[in-house]
Design an enzyme around this catalytic site. Structure first.
Site, mmCIF file in Angstrom:
data_model
loop_
_atom_site.group_PDB
_atom_site.id
_atom_site.type_symbol
_atom_site.label_atom_id
_atom_site.label_comp_id
_atom_site.label_asym_id
_atom_site.label_seq_id
_atom_site.Cartn_x
_atom_site.Cartn_y
_atom_site.Cartn_z
ATOM 1 N N LYS A 65 0.813 -1.224 0.000
ATOM 2 C CA LYS A 65 0.000 0.000 0.000
ATOM 3 C C LYS A 65 0.842 1.267 0.000
ATOM 4 C CE LYS A 65 -4.566 -1.251 0.741
ATOM 5 N NZ LYS A 65 -4.547 -2.572 1.359
ATOM 6 N N SER A 90 -8.643 1.575 8.753
ATOM 7 C CA SER A 90 -8.122 1.125 10.037
ATOM 8 C C SER A 90 -6.878 0.284 9.806
ATOM 9 C CB SER A 90 -9.181 0.307 10.773
ATOM 10 O OG SER A 90 -9.619 -0.723 9.931
ATOM 11 N N GLU A 216 -9.682 -13.729 -3.440
ATOM 12 C CA GLU A 216 -10.296 -13.043 -2.303
ATOM 13 C C GLU A 216 -10.738 -14.066 -1.260
ATOM 14 O OE1 GLU A 216 -13.691 -10.912 -3.793
ATOM 15 O OE2 GLU A 216 -14.510 -12.708 -4.731
ATOM 16 N N GLY A 220 -16.048 -13.539 1.550
ATOM 17 C CA GLY A 220 -16.401 -12.277 0.886
ATOM 18 C C GLY A 220 -16.118 -12.374 -0.593
ATOM 19 N N ASP A 222 -17.504 -11.202 -3.239
ATOM 20 C CA ASP A 222 -18.165 -10.217 -4.102
ATOM 21 C C ASP A 222 -17.392 -9.997 -5.397
ATOM 22 O OD1 ASP A 222 -16.352 -8.852 -2.061
ATOM 23 O OD2 ASP A 222 -16.523 -7.328 -3.616
ATOM 24 N N SER A 316 1.303 -9.885 -0.322
ATOM 25 C CA SER A 316 0.962 -8.451 -0.288
ATOM 26 C C SER A 316 1.352 -7.715 0.996
ATOM 27 C CB SER A 316 -0.540 -8.263 -0.547
ATOM 28 O OG SER A 316 -1.296 -8.987 0.395
HETATM 29 C C1 LIG Z 1 -5.208 -3.659 1.092
HETATM 30 C C2 LIG Z 1 -4.596 -4.987 1.073
HETATM 31 C C3 LIG Z 1 -4.987 -5.976 0.132
HETATM 32 C C4 LIG Z 1 -6.086 -5.751 -0.872
HETATM 33 O O1 LIG Z 1 -5.744 -4.730 -1.779
HETATM 34 P P1 LIG Z 1 -6.843 -4.030 -2.696
HETATM 35 O O2 LIG Z 1 -6.097 -3.053 -3.503
HETATM 36 O O3 LIG Z 1 -7.858 -3.402 -1.787
HETATM 37 O O4 LIG Z 1 -7.477 -5.108 -3.502
HETATM 38 C C5 LIG Z 1 -4.303 -7.189 0.126
HETATM 39 N N1 LIG Z 1 -3.331 -7.450 1.020
HETATM 40 C C6 LIG Z 1 -2.938 -6.542 1.948
HETATM 41 C C7 LIG Z 1 -1.858 -6.905 2.885
HETATM 42 C C8 LIG Z 1 -3.549 -5.280 2.001
HETATM 43 O O5 LIG Z 1 -3.166 -4.385 2.917
#
Ligand SMILES: *Cc1c(COP(=O)(O)O)cnc(C)c1O
Length: 331
Positions: A65, A90, A216, A220, A222, A316
């Site tokens: 992010k 959050s 996902e 959830g 969706d 991620s």
């Molecule tokens: C926010 C986040 C996601 C999902 O990312 P999106 O761009 O909302 O699809 C996946 N893994 C981590 C660790 C995140 O912080």
């Protein structure tokens, strides 16, 4: 007023493309880590594929992010920088915005629920963000964010549905493909779709034959339903340990890109996420948060289709406190 003008300006922008991902890569280069790509012989033997893990758990503040947040804030004009940014989150987006704002020398206001985990509040405050607390059962955080934007002239940066955020998130897949070469498949964690849509833009440009999959939480789904029926499906906040993907719907911009450039959307159960957390910890010696395991969990399940293939997996993020990590793995 300034905030409204910014919103109109954003709303009229064309959807991002690969050129925006390339520009984002240049913008974030001085601040973001180029995260490592790790491999695991054990994972390869288990799946029969050649797996390349892009480890965003080692990114600044512990998740991809930071890429989107820094790219969005670095694109502000002088007036926007002076007034600062507002975000509601959050989780990792809050920390990413707070850190990026500090690095760029601008004020950040973060709207957080009153019951957000103390560690997340402390981390966000530690990066210098001003925290505005709201009651998540009584108040609407978007409305609060918008009011703050208007009253104080702040620019609101949403967690995924924004061209600069999407372009920034796409830089992880760009680095991965540039480093290891073309891939046959790429598995990407999916919440609101910023990471998946940005990754798809990068893959389509750099490895056109690569199939991009979103993954996902099972509770959830969706995103999968939206993908299959061609319309954005809204759900209640899902109950899952993947707290980074507890989104209620895809974004408008992210959905259009996902529809066009993504091959399919899968789900993973909480039990599968825990099993992958255990694998990462015991075999690869790294801490990955539950949401960060979505891509690998699905790749393990798709084994039959992936034989002999070169497969990218975006890990991620790694933000999970140790007590929770131990509790999840202890069971
Ligand atoms: C926010 C986040 C996601 C999902 O990312 P999106 O761009 O909302 O699809 C996946 N893994 C981590 C660790 C995140 O912080």
């Amino acid at each position: 007023m300034a905030a409204q003008i910014t919103h109109v300006k954003d709303a009229m922008r064309p959807p991002p493309g690969f050129a925006d991902v390339a520009k984002a890569a240049e913008r974030i280069a001085p601040a973001a880590h180029r995260t490592p790509v790790l491999t695991s012989r054990t994972a390869d033997e288990e799946t029969g594929a050649r797996l390349f893990f892009k480890c965003e758990n080692f990114q600044r503040m512990g998740a991809f992010k930071f890429r989107g947040a820094y790219n969005a804030l670095a694109s502000f004009d002088a007036a926007q920088r002076r007034a600062g940014v507002v975000a509601f989150s959050s989780g990792n987006h809050a920390q990413a915005i707070a850190l990026a704002a500090r690095l760029l020398g601008m004020p950040a206001t973060i709207v957080m629920p009153h019951d957000a985990p103390a560690s997340k509040v402390a981390a966000t405050r530690g990066y210098g963000g001003e925290i505005v607390v709201y009651d998540r059962y009584a108040e609407d955080r978007e409305a609060i964010g918008r009011r703050l934007a208007e009253e104080r002239g702040l620019t609101l940066i949403p967690p995924y549905d924004h061209p600069d955020v999407i372009a920034g998130q796409g830089t992880a897949a760009k680095e991965l493909i540039e480093e290891v070469g073309p891939l046959d498949a790429l598995f990407v964690c999916l919440g609101g779709g910023g990471l998946l849509s940005g990754s798809a833009l990068a893959a389509r440009a750099l490895a056109p034959a690569c199939k991009v999959y979103g993954v996902e939480p099972e509770a959830g789904d969706d995103g999968r339903r939206s993908f299959r029926c061609g319309q954005i499906v809204h759900i209640e906040t899902p109950k899952t340990i993947a707290d980074g993907a507890q989104t209620q719907s895809l974004g408008k911009i992210t959905f259009e890109i996902i529809r066009r450039d993504v091959e399919d959307v899968f789900t993973a159960s909480d039990a599968e996420l825990i099993e992958s957390m255990r694998f990462f910890a015991s075999r690869m010696k790294m801490i990955v948060e539950p949401t960060g395991c979505l891509g690998f969990a699905a790749a393990r399940r798709m084994k039959a289709e992936l034989q002999e293939q070169r497969v990218g997996v975006i890990v991620s993020g790694g933000n999970v406190d140790l007590a929770r990590f131990a509790a999840l793995l202890g069971g």
